[in-house]
Design a protein around this motif. Sequence first.
Motif, PDB file in Angstrom:
ATOM      1  N   GLN A  26       0.740  -1.128   0.021  1.00 53.15           N
ATOM      2  CA  GLN A  26       0.028   0.013   0.008  1.00 53.15           C
ATOM      3  C   GLN A  26       1.042   1.224  -0.024  1.00 53.15           C
ATOM      4  OE1 GLN A  26      -2.395  -0.685   3.711  1.00 53.15           O
ATOM      5  NE2 GLN A  26      -3.952  -1.609   2.248  1.00 53.15           N
ATOM      6  N   TRP A  27       0.570   2.185  -0.756  1.00 53.21           N
ATOM      7  CA  TRP A  27       1.343   3.232  -0.775  1.00 53.21           C
ATOM      8  C   TRP A  27       0.545   4.398  -1.902  1.00 53.21           C
ATOM      9  CZ3 TRP A  27       1.920   4.074  -6.330  1.00 53.21           C
ATOM     10  CH2 TRP A  27       2.073   2.868  -6.785  1.00 53.21           C
ATOM     11  N   GLU A  28       1.207   5.753  -1.562  1.00 53.16           N
ATOM     12  CA  GLU A  28       0.477   6.692  -2.436  1.00 53.16           C
ATOM     13  C   GLU A  28       1.582   8.017  -3.033  1.00 53.16           C
ATOM     14  OE1 GLU A  28      -3.534   7.593   0.293  1.00 53.16           O
ATOM     15  OE2 GLU A  28      -1.740   8.373   1.282  1.00 53.16           O
ATOM     16  N   SER A  47      -3.514   6.479  -5.065  1.00 49.22           N
ATOM     17  CA  SER A  47      -3.666   5.803  -3.920  1.00 49.22           C
ATOM     18  C   SER A  47      -3.950   4.313  -4.466  1.00 49.22           C
ATOM     19  CB  SER A  47      -4.945   6.023  -3.034  1.00 49.22           C
ATOM     20  OG  SER A  47      -4.868   7.217  -2.486  1.00 49.22           O
ATOM     21  N   ASP A  49      -3.682  -0.066  -3.562  1.00 46.71           N
ATOM     22  CA  ASP A  49      -3.601  -1.129  -2.467  1.00 46.71           C
ATOM     23  C   ASP A  49      -3.789  -2.290  -3.319  1.00 46.71           C
ATOM     24  OD1 ASP A  49      -4.199  -2.807  -0.321  1.00 46.71           O
ATOM     25  OD2 ASP A  49      -6.372  -1.850  -0.105  1.00 46.71           O
ATOM     26  N   SER A  55      -7.371   0.793  -6.602  1.00 46.89           N
ATOM     27  CA  SER A  55      -6.621   1.994  -6.596  1.00 46.89           C
ATOM     28  C   SER A  55      -7.533   3.225  -6.680  1.00 46.89           C
ATOM     29  CB  SER A  55      -5.708   1.794  -7.913  1.00 46.89           C
ATOM     30  OG  SER A  55      -6.198   1.804  -9.122  1.00 46.89           O
ATOM     31  N   ILE A 181      -1.731   4.177   3.504  1.00 50.47           N
ATOM     32  CA  ILE A 181      -2.489   4.876   3.001  1.00 50.47           C
ATOM     33  C   ILE A 181      -3.179   5.899   4.202  1.00 50.47           C
ATOM     34  CG2 ILE A 181      -5.105   4.632   2.451  1.00 50.47           C
ATOM     35  CD1 ILE A 181      -3.327   3.353   0.225  1.00 50.47           C
ATOM     36  N   THR A 210      -8.151  -0.880   5.828  1.00 49.57           N
ATOM     37  CA  THR A 210      -6.753  -0.850   5.184  1.00 49.57           C
ATOM     38  C   THR A 210      -5.674  -1.419   5.926  1.00 49.57           C
ATOM     39  OG1 THR A 210      -6.532   1.257   5.637  1.00 49.57           O
ATOM     40  CG2 THR A 210      -7.392   0.928   3.366  1.00 49.57           C
ATOM     41  N   LYS A 212      -1.790  -1.039   7.042  1.00 54.59           N
ATOM     42  CA  LYS A 212      -0.568   0.136   6.899  1.00 54.59           C
ATOM     43  C   LYS A 212       0.505  -0.509   7.024  1.00 54.59           C
ATOM     44  CE  LYS A 212      -2.742   4.429   7.808  1.00 54.59           C
ATOM     45  NZ  LYS A 212      -2.812   5.592   8.581  1.00 54.59           N
TER      46      LYS A 212
END
Length: 213
Positions: A26-28, A47, A49, A55, A181, A210, A212
């Motif tokens: 998970q990242w942005e 965003s 996932d 996304s 996220i 979500t 993390k």
Amino acid sequence: MLTILLLCLLGFAAAQQPRPCTTPPQWEGRIYDSNEKQKASLRGRISYDSVYHRSRIVDDLQIGTEEIANDILSLYDARIEFDYNFKTKNCTRREITEPWRDFGILPDATSYGEAYIGSSSLPDTGLLITIWGGNFTLSNNETIPYIGTWTYRGCLPVSRTTYSEKYGNEVLSFYDLTVGISDPNVFIPRSECLTEKEYVMRHTLFGTTTKKN
């Protein structure tokens, strides 16, 4: 003795084979996507996932002289995509027919080594990346070759280039990535995309917790 030596050499060669690193699930961050043949370019925030295959991309898309601003939420496990147009204030709901494609390094990818973006001659003047390539298949059975780069530390995506005879070259770049996220509601559709009943139940229908990292 020769047999032992050969076994040692084979073991050493196997140990030297590079292995794909693991991209955070998970990242942005920001993205820039361009396709010269389609005369299209896209700038936006993403965003991402890979745990729940979803996304969200808020973008400014330019195709020729036309400019479009969209908020696109793609829920691959539910096979639903919500596309909100900022200009028309309309939301389109459509079925997702393509499979989820991970931005991590695919298990069957081929390593093309490592390289520095910038310089390795002085500290903090370059970024060490790993380079991998291979193919993936679309739902219409078209095989798409690709080559991608990831940071050596952290295994975050840097770029991906694909080629298609039909669609041409596409170059996708990633910037300012952060792991995790920041907003747990980012994968809940906009109110304009839901019925009144769905909006009341939005957290139940779309609010998967979500994870993390």
